[in-house]
Write a protein that holds these residues in place. Sequence first.
Motif, PDB file in Angstrom:
ATOM      1  N   MET A  76       0.823  -1.203   0.000  1.00 53.03           N
ATOM      2  CA  MET A  76       0.000   0.000   0.000  1.00 53.03           C
ATOM      3  C   MET A  76       0.861   1.259   0.000  1.00 53.03           C
ATOM      4  SD  MET A  76      -3.090  -0.900  -0.273  1.00 53.03           S
ATOM      5  CE  MET A  76      -3.888   0.664   0.078  1.00 53.03           C
ATOM      6  N   LEU A  77       2.003   1.215   0.659  1.00 57.11           N
ATOM      7  CA  LEU A  77       2.908   2.367   0.657  1.00 57.11           C
ATOM      8  C   LEU A  77       3.347   2.686  -0.766  1.00 57.11           C
ATOM      9  CD1 LEU A  77       4.728   4.501   1.918  1.00 57.11           C
ATOM     10  CD2 LEU A  77       6.379   2.689   2.452  1.00 57.11           C
TER      11      LEU A  77
ATOM     12  N   SER B  34       3.770  -2.183  10.398  1.00 59.30           N
ATOM     13  CA  SER B  34       2.920  -2.089   9.203  1.00 59.30           C
ATOM     14  C   SER B  34       1.673  -1.251   9.446  1.00 59.30           C
ATOM     15  CB  SER B  34       2.534  -3.493   8.723  1.00 59.30           C
ATOM     16  OG  SER B  34       1.793  -4.171   9.722  1.00 59.30           O
ATOM     17  N   TYR B  35       1.127  -1.302  10.650  1.00 64.89           N
ATOM     18  CA  TYR B  35      -0.075  -0.511  10.928  1.00 64.89           C
ATOM     19  C   TYR B  35       0.219   0.975  10.815  1.00 64.89           C
ATOM     20  CZ  TYR B  35      -4.100   1.385  13.480  1.00 64.89           C
ATOM     21  OH  TYR B  35      -5.216   2.102  13.840  1.00 64.89           O
ATOM     22  N   ALA B  36       1.334   1.411  11.387  1.00 63.96           N
ATOM     23  CA  ALA B  36       1.698   2.825  11.301  1.00 63.96           C
ATOM     24  C   ALA B  36       2.001   3.224   9.854  1.00 63.96           C
ATOM     25  CB  ALA B  36       2.899   3.126  12.196  1.00 63.96           C
TER      26      ALA B  36
ATOM     27  N   TRP C  74      -0.048   6.285   7.971  1.00 67.32           N
ATOM     28  CA  TRP C  74       0.611   7.537   7.597  1.00 67.32           C
ATOM     29  C   TRP C  74       0.934   7.679   6.114  1.00 67.32           C
ATOM     30  CZ3 TRP C  74       1.220  11.708  10.667  1.00 67.32           C
ATOM     31  CH2 TRP C  74       0.994  11.529  12.043  1.00 67.32           C
ATOM     32  N   SER C  75       0.985   6.595   5.360  1.00 69.42           N
ATOM     33  CA  SER C  75       1.447   6.691   3.969  1.00 69.42           C
ATOM     34  C   SER C  75       0.535   7.560   3.106  1.00 69.42           C
ATOM     35  CB  SER C  75       1.591   5.297   3.356  1.00 69.42           C
ATOM     36  OG  SER C  75       0.345   4.617   3.344  1.00 69.42           O
TER      37      SER C  75
ATOM     38  N   ALA D 274       6.673   5.627  11.147  1.00 70.59           N
ATOM     39  CA  ALA D 274       6.218   4.304  11.567  1.00 70.59           C
ATOM     40  C   ALA D 274       7.071   3.775  12.711  1.00 70.59           C
ATOM     41  CB  ALA D 274       6.249   3.337  10.388  1.00 70.59           C
ATOM     42  N   GLU D 275       8.359   4.004  12.630  1.00 77.95           N
ATOM     43  CA  GLU D 275       9.265   3.585  13.705  1.00 77.95           C
ATOM     44  C   GLU D 275       8.939   4.318  15.003  1.00 77.95           C
ATOM     45  OE1 GLU D 275      12.306   1.628  15.695  1.00 77.95           O
ATOM     46  OE2 GLU D 275      11.485   1.226  13.699  1.00 77.95           O
TER      47      GLU D 275
END
Length: 343
Positions: A1-2, A276-278, A282-283, A312-313
């Motif tokens: 998705m990113l 992956s959730y973050a 945010w992407s 994400a980190e």
Amino acid sequence: MLLYHTATPARILGTDYRLLPGGWVGVDVFFVLSGFLITRLLLVELQAEGRIDARAFFIRRVRRLMPALAVLLVVWLFVTQTGLLAVRALGSTYTDPGLAFVPVVGAFTLLYNWLLAFDQPTPIGMGHLWTLSVEEQFYVVWVAMFLLVGAKFARPRVVLWSLVAAGSVGSLLLTAAEVGSSRDFAYFSSPTSALGLLVGAAVALSPRMRGGNLCAAAGLATIVVCALFVPDTAPVLLTSAVLATCAGTAMLICGGGSWLDRVLTFSWLRYAGRRSYAMYLWSSPLAYATAVWGGRTWAMDVVLLGSTLVIAELSWRLVERRFLGRSTVRRQPIAAEPVLAQT
């Protein structure tokens, strides 16, 4: 998705101005995996305890989903209401700061997908939150079905499988019927978009199947082909692509126990799965923000990818894992990590 959210200044694959034109099928991959894992978890609990603790189930979902989502929405409201980022309606050129509150209301009422299904004004950059609404709607209904069937029937697994099979057929027929006249309804409505969740649930409820390497490879190849060559601008392919992706993901699950299991133990997949959730959250807003602030250039694509990974980190370290029990962070199965990020 990113990669799907990353627009490019030139065509790469000849089908769309994105790094991965058909990356939208990642939603269906996620839905299948999510339906499979959640159903399996519920089955294990039902068989071990004789009941489903619905309260504990939804508390876990809230702890996993809401903290990171709340941070995103706070930042979104800040940048839009202070004028740092214009709020533009999806599919339109007009701007309206008031639209910034639509994702907040849609996310917390679990009805965001219905706004898109009926083509209501929603802001660019936040439409991806519709998947959370569909997922949580499914969980509410699915847990209720487990409670009802588990209490009323001696063989709940058979009854649940029958319900899933009927729901899958109905979802597919409704999608095929609506795609020609109302593409948005065919893709975003709960009955149609639940197909992947139902397919995943059907795999979990079926007798244990092992398809081996060939089954897993065929499933992966199907997903890759759809992701590379089926852009979201081809409505005539919508039903076929969704069905193929769901089937491919089911084949990938059934082909586990061989090389797939070994691949899923790679440390970098564990790392990416937990974040992956973050990355999902945010992407899309970052893609919109970078396009507004810097235009569609290769340099801004690098900024988008880099900033998504960094945020994400930070989200994982500073927000998400603080709300998870230590056992959840430490022992979460590798295959489940990319999925349970949203479940």
